[in-house]
Motif scaffolding. Structure first.
Motif, PDB file in Angstrom:
ATOM      1  N   ALA A 230       0.804  -1.219   0.000  1.00 19.95           N
ATOM      2  CA  ALA A 230       0.000   0.000   0.000  1.00 19.95           C
ATOM      3  C   ALA A 230       0.840   1.275   0.000  1.00 19.95           C
ATOM      4  N   THR A 231       2.127   1.173   0.244  1.00 15.69           N
ATOM      5  CA  THR A 231       2.944   2.382   0.364  1.00 15.69           C
ATOM      6  C   THR A 231       3.219   3.011  -0.995  1.00 15.69           C
ATOM      7  N   ASP A 232       3.298   4.337  -1.004  1.00 21.98           N
ATOM      8  CA  ASP A 232       3.700   5.061  -2.219  1.00 21.98           C
ATOM      9  C   ASP A 232       5.188   5.346  -2.218  1.00 21.98           C
ATOM     10  N   ASP A 233       5.853   5.063  -1.093  1.00 26.23           N
ATOM     11  CA  ASP A 233       7.287   5.296  -0.995  1.00 26.23           C
ATOM     12  C   ASP A 233       8.056   4.163  -1.661  1.00 26.23           C
ATOM     13  N   ASP A 234       9.357   4.318  -1.731  1.00 25.36           N
ATOM     14  CA  ASP A 234      10.205   3.235  -2.215  1.00 25.36           C
ATOM     15  C   ASP A 234      10.001   2.010  -1.322  1.00 25.36           C
TER      16      ASP A 234
ATOM     17  N   PHE B 250      12.689  -0.987   5.457  1.00 24.21           N
ATOM     18  CA  PHE B 250      13.707  -0.746   6.484  1.00 24.21           C
ATOM     19  C   PHE B 250      13.269   0.297   7.514  1.00 24.21           C
ATOM     20  N   ALA B 251      12.127   0.924   7.290  1.00 25.41           N
ATOM     21  CA  ALA B 251      11.557   1.807   8.303  1.00 25.41           C
ATOM     22  C   ALA B 251      10.518   1.082   9.148  1.00 25.41           C
ATOM     23  N   ASP B 252      10.180  -0.155   8.782  1.00 27.31           N
ATOM     24  CA  ASP B 252       9.143  -0.908   9.483  1.00 27.31           C
ATOM     25  C   ASP B 252       9.776  -1.731  10.603  1.00 27.31           C
ATOM     26  N   PRO B 253       9.332  -1.561  11.868  1.00 27.99           N
ATOM     27  CA  PRO B 253       9.921  -2.327  12.989  1.00 27.99           C
ATOM     28  C   PRO B 253       9.805  -3.837  12.823  1.00 27.99           C
ATOM     29  N   ALA B 254       8.822  -4.305  12.056  1.00 24.64           N
ATOM     30  CA  ALA B 254       8.624  -5.747  11.887  1.00 24.64           C
ATOM     31  C   ALA B 254       9.790  -6.407  11.167  1.00 24.64           C
ATOM     32  N   LEU B 255      10.585  -5.651  10.439  1.00 22.50           N
ATOM     33  CA  LEU B 255      11.713  -6.234   9.715  1.00 22.50           C
ATOM     34  C   LEU B 255      12.665  -6.950  10.667  1.00 22.50           C
ATOM     35  N   LEU B 256      12.832  -6.423  11.881  1.00 27.32           N
ATOM     36  CA  LEU B 256      13.685  -7.076  12.879  1.00 27.32           C
ATOM     37  C   LEU B 256      12.872  -7.934  13.846  1.00 27.32           C
ATOM     38  N   SER B 257      11.723  -7.439  14.286  1.00 25.48           N
ATOM     39  CA  SER B 257      10.981  -8.139  15.335  1.00 25.48           C
ATOM     40  C   SER B 257      10.448  -9.488  14.871  1.00 25.48           C
ATOM     41  N   VAL B 258       9.993  -9.591  13.632  1.00 23.59           N
ATOM     42  CA  VAL B 258       9.448 -10.856  13.140  1.00 23.59           C
ATOM     43  C   VAL B 258      10.500 -11.958  13.173  1.00 23.59           C
ATOM     44  N   PHE B 259      11.752 -11.586  12.945  1.00 21.37           N
ATOM     45  CA  PHE B 259      12.826 -12.574  12.836  1.00 21.37           C
ATOM     46  C   PHE B 259      13.684 -12.681  14.090  1.00 21.37           C
ATOM     47  N   GLY B 260      13.378 -11.899  15.113  1.00 19.90           N
ATOM     48  CA  GLY B 260      14.202 -11.932  16.313  1.00 19.90           C
ATOM     49  C   GLY B 260      15.641 -11.549  16.024  1.00 19.90           C
ATOM     50  N   ALA B 261      15.837 -10.609  15.086  1.00 20.97           N
ATOM     51  CA  ALA B 261      17.178 -10.193  14.671  1.00 20.97           C
ATOM     52  C   ALA B 261      17.533  -8.858  15.315  1.00 20.97           C
ATOM     53  N   THR B 262      18.829  -8.595  15.407  1.00 14.73           N
ATOM     54  CA  THR B 262      19.301  -7.316  15.941  1.00 14.73           C
ATOM     55  C   THR B 262      19.814  -6.390  14.854  1.00 14.73           C
TER      56      THR B 262
ATOM     57  N   GLU C 108      11.930 -16.193   3.291  1.00 18.42           N
ATOM     58  CA  GLU C 108      11.757 -16.547   1.886  1.00 18.42           C
ATOM     59  C   GLU C 108      10.533 -15.855   1.303  1.00 18.42           C
ATOM     60  N   GLU C 109       9.430 -15.871   2.051  1.00 19.96           N
ATOM     61  CA  GLU C 109       8.214 -15.226   1.570  1.00 19.96           C
ATOM     62  C   GLU C 109       8.396 -13.720   1.452  1.00 19.96           C
ATOM     63  N   LEU C 110       9.066 -13.099   2.426  1.00 12.21           N
ATOM     64  CA  LEU C 110       9.276 -11.658   2.369  1.00 12.21           C
ATOM     65  C   LEU C 110      10.166 -11.297   1.192  1.00 12.21           C
ATOM     66  N   GLY C 111      11.217 -12.097   0.971  1.00  6.58           N
ATOM     67  CA  GLY C 111      12.089 -11.827  -0.163  1.00  6.58           C
ATOM     68  C   GLY C 111      11.340 -11.878  -1.478  1.00  6.58           C
ATOM     69  N   ARG C 112      10.458 -12.861  -1.606  1.00  9.10           N
ATOM     70  CA  ARG C 112       9.689 -12.963  -2.845  1.00  9.10           C
ATOM     71  C   ARG C 112       8.693 -11.823  -2.984  1.00  9.10           C
ATOM     72  N   THR C 113       8.072 -11.437  -1.861  1.00 10.12           N
ATOM     73  CA  THR C 113       7.120 -10.327  -1.903  1.00 10.12           C
ATOM     74  C   THR C 113       7.817  -9.036  -2.304  1.00 10.12           C
ATOM     75  N   ILE C 114       8.976  -8.782  -1.712  1.00 10.34           N
ATOM     76  CA  ILE C 114       9.725  -7.573  -2.066  1.00 10.34           C
ATOM     77  C   ILE C 114      10.096  -7.602  -3.541  1.00 10.34           C
ATOM     78  N   ASN C 115      10.546  -8.752  -4.015  1.00 11.10           N
ATOM     79  CA  ASN C 115      10.899  -8.859  -5.430  1.00 11.10           C
ATOM     80  C   ASN C 115       9.701  -8.524  -6.313  1.00 11.10           C
ATOM     81  N   SER C 116       8.539  -9.055  -5.952  1.00 10.16           N
ATOM     82  CA  SER C 116       7.352  -8.808  -6.779  1.00 10.16           C
ATOM     83  C   SER C 116       6.967  -7.336  -6.770  1.00 10.16           C
ATOM     84  N   LEU C 117       7.069  -6.686  -5.597  1.00 12.21           N
ATOM     85  CA  LEU C 117       6.730  -5.265  -5.531  1.00 12.21           C
ATOM     86  C   LEU C 117       7.725  -4.413  -6.307  1.00 12.21           C
ATOM     87  N   LEU C 118       8.983  -4.776  -6.253  1.00 12.30           N
ATOM     88  CA  LEU C 118       9.981  -4.044  -7.027  1.00 12.30           C
ATOM     89  C   LEU C 118       9.738  -4.198  -8.523  1.00 12.30           C
ATOM     90  N   LEU C 119       9.324  -5.384  -8.898  1.00 20.30           N
ATOM     91  CA  LEU C 119       9.068  -5.622 -10.314  1.00 20.30           C
ATOM     92  C   LEU C 119       7.909  -4.787 -10.822  1.00 20.30           C
TER      93      LEU C 119
END
Length: 673
Positions: free
Chosen positions: A270-274, A280-292, A423-434
């Motif tokens: 839904a975003t109009d931004d890049d 990388f502005a979404d907190p879920a990018l780290l929290s979903v994966f338990g990454a630092t 894997e799913e996020l990577g594919r989703t990002i790829n599709s949105l970039l396309l």
């Protein structure tokens, strides 16, 4: 003698018997009540006799076990379950200390629950290195689930004769409860102040999950056979409960992660931004994966969030972690792949990477998991050490540095649902970039190949064949198929077709496939998933229309629940005869109206269910009914490849006979093995 002989024929160690020996004669035992345990060993029957307690713990063991099982079954968490298990086993056996000891992936152990005498130092939370229980000892724990050392000061008695006169080999004592113990283990117990011990194996899927370790400090201690058998039985019940709880927790975590991923994908769509800036502005990018920390390199631009290594190091990490021909790769011990990464262990001991190109990737990072282990007990509690003597070590201090070395550079392991989400996020990002770039067709082709695979995954008890052929005039299309496990007994299958070709169709296909997976993982029926997918496409994604067919197979009953949204009907092949399953359908996906009824098909008799897209039966200048009739003939055995013997060869024959250059073609065939 007759009872012993009958037990010996059973082969495996039997439940104990209580036997009263006959009237004593000169130089022989007799008139004594003993516990007898019998098992077969090569050509011999091994009979073990122990004094049988006339009262006390042994006499009430099995009566207490029933109540213990009821309490264990009521536990709501794994921590509560293991804590109850420790207390129940201590109540049954009377040991001073009972610990539940859990192994990790590298066979290091941790005390996760404890029941003890009030004056003893707590061992809860202590860790022990894998070297404390070597591989050969772990194997014996799997063969012989219970082991008692009633008195570490016992005097070993030699076997007479040393070699079996009949076989010429030593007697196999793998299942013997009275066999002697390694002097090293006796010394180890003595260093801990232990005078008697017992262990009970916790086995899950025939693999050692952990141990119940029982210690006594007040002299010899021999619970009766009945009490030991009751404790072993309670442990077996607890093993099943632990397995069930872990699987349930894993399913809950997977569903939660899938739900968070669906919301994240929706926000990005839904975003109009890049898209990458928004990610990388979404907190879920780290929290979903338990990454630092996380990083992405795309078209020469680096984006980061959290704590990450420098770019040069990340390029080297990407190269080290990347596995050829895979879209996703991971490690929880980066320094184990390459020692030069030891210096970044505090930032990147665990790495999760997605990307099909060396110069374009996304990575998540986890730091090393530091463990501080006190091998000497609580230093403020002087009383127990004084009672046991200054020369007694509560645990071997020499193992302290070795433990820290074992754990150095290891991050928290990535769970399966983290890998799938990445894997799913990577594919989703790829599709949105396309969707937003005309110059990324090559990446879209790589993305589609990672989604629509050339071969089907393998599942226990199921024969699955999948084939996909893109239209010759396009490299990208909207056809797709999917197959994955929902839980221990259910498998989900799907085929679908998003209208159109090229980048937009492939991108839309990926989003539809991802959302459908999330709905299935969330527990919705096939029809309910299609209805939700219709509303999502119509109200949020705005990606046109699509058809889909979703099936959920119960491997135990052979029943398949199927729902269709404007999709071609599947085939059912039984006994060399094929028929078209005419299903009630809901309208196309993306129109925002209608509901999907469900149908049930029985595959318990070895029937083959064939799902396909319209590219298999629709061709310019040809009647669809003619093509469908030809497909039915091929499914019935025409053409030489029999479905009953070789589904893979039959699928290739069908594509060779019916494949059309005008449209994408997908075929998925499944039957119980």
């Amino acid at each position: 003698a007759a009872r012993v002989a009958a037990r010996g024929e059973e082969g495996y160690p039997s439940d104990p018997m209580v036997v009263v020996l006959g009237r004593p004669t000169a130089g022989e035992l007799g008139g004594q009540q003993v516990d007898v345990r019998v098992h077969a060993s090569a050509e011999r029957v091994v009979v073990e006799l122990e004094d049988s307690p006339s009262q006390g713990l042994g006499a009430v063991g099995f009566r207490s076990a029933r109540t213990a099982m009821t309490r264990l079954a009521a536990a709501s968490t794994l921590t509560e379950l293991t804590d109850l298990l420790a207390h129940e086993v201590r109540d049954l056996t009377g040991f001073d200390r009972v610990m539940v000891y859990r192994f990790d992936a590298e066979w290091n152990g941790e005390v996760v629950a404890e029941a003890r005498r009030a004056d003893l130092n707590p061992f809860l939370g202590l860790h022990y290195p894998a070297s404390d229980i070597p591989a050969q000892a772990r194997r014996l724990y799997e063969l012989n689930p219970i082991r008692l050392i009633a008195d570490i000061g016992y005097t070993p008695v030699p076997l007479v004769p040393l070699l079996d006169p009949q076989s010429g080999r030593p007697l196999d004592l793998s299942h013997a409860g009275l066999r002697s113990v390694s002097p090293i283990h006796i010394e180890y117990l003595g260093n801990m102040g232990v005078t008697a011990s017992m262990s009970i194996s916790i086995l899950i899927d025939d693999r050692l999950w952990g141990l119940i370790a029982c210690h006594h400090y007040a002299g010899a201690h021999r619970p009766g056979q009945e009490a030991r058998s009751a404790a072993e039985f309670v442990t077996q019940v607890a093993s099943h409960l632990i397995a069930h709880r872990e699987r349930a927790d894993a399913r809950d975590a997977a569903v939660l992660t899938q739900g968070e991923m669906t919301l994240l994908s929706a926000r990005l769509s839904a975003t109009d931004d890049d898209v990458l800036d928004a990610l990388f502005a979404d907190p879920a990018l780290l929290s979903v994966f338990g990454a630092t920390g996380a990083a992405n390199l795309f078209q020469g631009t680096l984006r980061t969030v959290g704590e990450v290594p420098d770019l040069t190091t990340m390029l080297a990490i990407s190269e080290a972690v990347d596995e050829p021909d895979t879209y996703l790769s991971s490690t929880d011990h980066l320094a184990g792949l390459d020692p030069r990464f030891v210096d970044v262990a505090g930032i990147a001991s665990g790495v999760l990477r997605v990307g099909s190109l060396p110069e374009q990737w996304g990575m998540w990072f986890r730091p090393e998991q530091r463990q501080v282990v006190d091998w000497g007990g609580d230093p403020t509690n002087k009383r127990l050490a004084a009672e046991e003597g200054a020369d007694v070590r509560l645990s071997p201090r020499k193992s302290f540095e070795k433990w820290r070395e074992v754990m150095s550079g290891h991050g928290v392991p990535w769970e399966p649902w983290h890998l799938e989400a990445a894997e799913e996020l990577g594919r989703t990002i790829n599709s949105l970039l396309l969707l937003r770039s005309r110059e990324q067709v090559a990446m879209a082709e790589s993305m589609q190949r990672s989604v629509v695979l050339d071969r089907a995954p393998e599942f226990a008890g199921v024969e699955l064949t999948a084939r996909y052929r893109p239209a010759s005039t396009y490299q990208l299309g909207g056809d797709w198929w999917d197959a994955f496990e929902l839980d221990e007994r259910r498998l989900a299958f799907a085929v679908g077709d998003v209208a159109g070709h090229g980048v937009a169709a492939a991108s839309a296909m990926t989003q539809v496939r991802t959302a459908l997976r999330a709905y299935l993982y969330d527990g919705h029926t096939p029809g309910g998933c299609l209805d939700r997918l219709d509303r999502l496409m119509d109200g949020l994604l705005g990606i046109g229309v699509a058809t889909a067919l979703v099936a959920v197979l119960d491997r135990e009953t052979g029943l398949v629940e199927i729902a269709s949204a404007g999709h071609p009907d599947p085939l059912l092949v039984r006994d060399g005869t094929a028929e078209e399953l005419v299903l009630e359908r809901r309208p196309l996906l993306g129109v925002g109206t209608g509901t999907a009824p469900s149908s049930v098909v029985d595959l318990s008799g070895g029937e083959l269910l064939v799902l396909f897209t319209d590219g298999l039966v629709e061709r310019r200048g040809s009647d669809t009914e003619v093509q469908t009739a030809r497909l039915l003939d091929l499914a019935s055995g025409a053409g030489g490849a029999a479905v009953s013997t070789d589904v893979l060869a039959w699928a290739d024959l069908v594509l060779a006979e019916l494949d059309t250059p005008d449209d994408d073609t997908t075929l998925l065939a499944v039957r119980l093995d």
